[in-house]
Design an enzyme around this catalytic site. Structure first.
Site, PDB file in Angstrom:
ATOM      1  CB  CYS A 131      15.932  -6.909 -14.875  1.00  0.00           C
ATOM      2  SG  CYS A 131      15.839  -8.560 -15.603  1.00  0.00           S
ATOM      3  CB  SER A 132      10.986  -6.655 -14.722  1.00  0.00           C
ATOM      4  OG  SER A 132       9.632  -6.823 -14.378  1.00  0.00           O
ATOM      5  CB  ALA A 133      11.406 -11.332 -16.477  1.00  0.00           C
ATOM      6  N   GLY A 134      14.099 -11.066 -14.572  1.00  0.00           N
ATOM      7  CA  GLY A 134      15.325 -11.734 -14.130  1.00  0.00           C
ATOM      8  C   GLY A 134      15.994 -12.539 -15.221  1.00  0.00           C
ATOM      9  CB  ILE A 135      15.420 -13.923 -18.274  1.00  0.00           C
ATOM     10  CG1 ILE A 135      14.122 -13.244 -18.711  1.00  0.00           C
ATOM     11  CG2 ILE A 135      15.141 -15.104 -17.365  1.00  0.00           C
ATOM     12  CD1 ILE A 135      13.167 -14.144 -19.497  1.00  0.00           C
ATOM     13  N   GLY A 136      16.361 -10.898 -19.007  1.00  0.00           N
ATOM     14  CA  GLY A 136      16.845 -10.056 -20.099  1.00  0.00           C
ATOM     15  C   GLY A 136      18.036  -9.208 -19.696  1.00  0.00           C
TER      16      GLY A 136
END
Length: 531
Positions: A461-466
């Site tokens: 995604c953007s951060a790769g966690i949410g």
């Protein structure tokens, strides 16, 4: 042409029999499975089909119900395992652990049901049909109370002539002294051709038959069967009715508290590499780092903000990563190439709310071409769906002159920190992604020797966690639900956060995992609305 004719001939003969006996006709895919097991010798394949059918009838294995007792408990016992790797020739490896069998508690009938179910699942793979099956009969640590001669006879008879898989070898490992007499009896029962393939081997000699990376740790290999990372059903797994009761009891506030407890748990590892001064500019967000223990290592520059994440019964099913920065486009595509990635899943837009969330790291327009480091990427086709875009990309390695196809999925209906506008649209998207992965693995053929489900899927995604964590958690839970009829969201998220730290960013995303699963179950008729 020959294969097609053989399949037609086999189906004509078998479906004459099925119509006479009021049985459903065989499909083309099932016919191919029997033919491949007998090297497309039609008469031998017909003989195998009838032997398989008669064995199932004789043992009362007509309809397998993996979600119901006693088969469910037998599948969860760990007695049978199809390993997540293949031998060097591409054969699947199945393991039977004798010390886990207790004849006084479990009848032969249930054991054979479990064996049929797991082997059936293994030979769904075209690679296994083509390259065959290695069966390890692990007697290490077993004693006489774990052994039953009649069951051993039935297992070997099933493997020798009643199962649609090309049996390469049966390795009886770590057999105790008392087993020699029963083994001599068993070997008399086996046809000469199969007798050569059934061998008793010492644990220390096993590596002459299979390399270390194809063997579990307890058999002298380096393959971990540790359940702490790979997602498998645990004792706290719950059925759909239990999940709904838990949700009704806890309500949204109780699920939020459950998430808060998870959030407070410290990640079990270190972030040394991600925090190194020379790597900090490669992190999109200073507080979203990857653990040293699970990070993906590039062959040259080494660091990328990306983590290996296990899936349901599959090691390294995903690579969870941040949305690439312009300075990391080359690293991203090198990772995709080095890890043999076939599918990329993007769950963000490049810009949201006037803020840049992810770089435009692939050529967006059909026919567009870009070069990132030594990987040239060509956009072949863009298929636009209601909630996502599916883009077919061709990768050209300018150093090795090899090329490869990768499919890029971008889900468009999911706001940052929030949840998708429609749970079912995300589950349909997940279905499309998995179908493409399955097709791509088949097309990749013998170039892929790892887990039957293929190389890792890149999810970001953007951060790769949410959103990344939510997508992977849903995939794991729904895979377990389909396999054994149970799941556990909390356990799944806890294990996931041990590999991609801070996965699932908000209590709302955690709650969404629960409600999305129930919506999916209701749509499929797995759970009545009045439960």
């Amino acid at each position: 042409l020959f294969l097609s004719q053989a399949t037609k001939q086999f189906l004509e003969e078998i479906n004459k029999w099925t119509s006479q006996h009021g049985v459903s006709p065989l499909s083309w895919d099932v016919a191919v499975k029997f033919l491949m097991a007998r090297k497309f010798d039609v008469l031998r394949a017909i003989e195998l089909f009838h032997s398989y059918r008669e064995t199932r009838l004789r043992e009362g294995i007509v309809k397998l119900q993996p979600h119901e007792e006693p088969l469910r408990s037998e599948l969860l016992s760990g007695k049978f395992t199809v390993l997540g790797v293949r031998d060097p020739s591409g054969a699947s490896i199945a393991l039977y652990t004798a010390k886990l069998h207790h004849p006084s508690k479990t009848g032969n009938h249930v054991v054979l049901q479990a064996l049929f179910y797991l082997l059936d699942r293994a030979v769904e793979s075209f690679e296994t049909q083509r390259n065959g099956l290695v069966f390890i009969y692990d007697m290490a640590g077993s004693n006489y109370t774990n052994f039953e001669l009649d069951l051993s006879k039935k297992i070997l008879n099933l493997l020798k002539g009643a199962f649609p898989a090309r049996l390469k070898k049966v390795l009886i490992v770590g057999a105790p002294v008392w087993f020699r007499v029963p083994y001599n009896l068993l070997s008399l029962l086996l046809k000469e051709k199969l007798r050569e393939r059934v061998q008793m081997v010492k644990m220390s000699d096993l590596r002459q038959h299979l390399p270390r990376d194809c063997l579990p740790e307890h058999l002298g290999g380096c393959l971990s069967l540790d359940n702490t990372s790979i997602h498998v059903p645990g004792p706290e797994a719950m059925g759909l009715a239990e999940l709904m009761a838990h949700l009704n009891r806890a309500q949204r506030s109780g699920i939020y508290l459950e998430y808060e407890e998870l959030r407070r748990e410290q990640p079990p590892g270190t972030f040394t590499c991600a925090l190194a001064v020379h790597n900090q500019e490669r992190n999109r967000y200073g507080d979203v780092l990857c653990l040293d223990q699970t990070r993906v290592r590039l062959k040259r520059s080494d660091y990328i903000n990306a983590s290996f994440m296990d899936g349901y019964k599959q090691k390294n099913a995903y690579i969870g990563t941040q949305g690439p920065l312009e300075k990391t486009y080359g690293d991203f595509w090198r990772m995709v190439w080095e890890q043999s990635v076939l599918v990329i899943v993007m769950t963000t837009r490049t810009d949201e709310g006037g803020r840049r969330k992810c770089g435009q790291y692939w050529p967006k327009e059909e026919g567009g071409q870009e070069v990132y480091g030594h990987i040239a990427v060509v956009n072949h086709r863009v298929d636009k769906q209601a909630h996502y875009n599916q883009t077919t990309l061709e990768l050209h390695n300018t150093e090795t002159f090899e090329q490869r196809q990768v499919t890029h999925f971008q889900f468009l209906s999911w706001p940052d920190y929030g949840v998708p506008s429609s749970a079912l649209s995300l589950i349909d998207f997940l279905g499309a992604v998995k179908h493409q992965q399955q097709w791509a693995v088949q097309a990749f053929g013998s170039q892929w020797r790892g887990h039957p489900l293929g190389p890792p899927m890149v999810v970001h995604c953007s951060a790769g966690i949410g959103r990344t964590g939510t997508f992977c958690a849903l995939d794991i839970c729904l895979s377990q639900l389909q396999d054994v009829g149970t799941l556990n969201v909390c356990q799944t998220v806890r294990r996931m956060r041990a590999q991609r730290a801070f996965s699932i960013q908000t209590p709302e995303q955690y709650y969404f995992c629960h409600t999305a699963i129930l919506e999916h179950a209701q749509r499929r008729g797995l759970l009545s609305t009045n439960q």
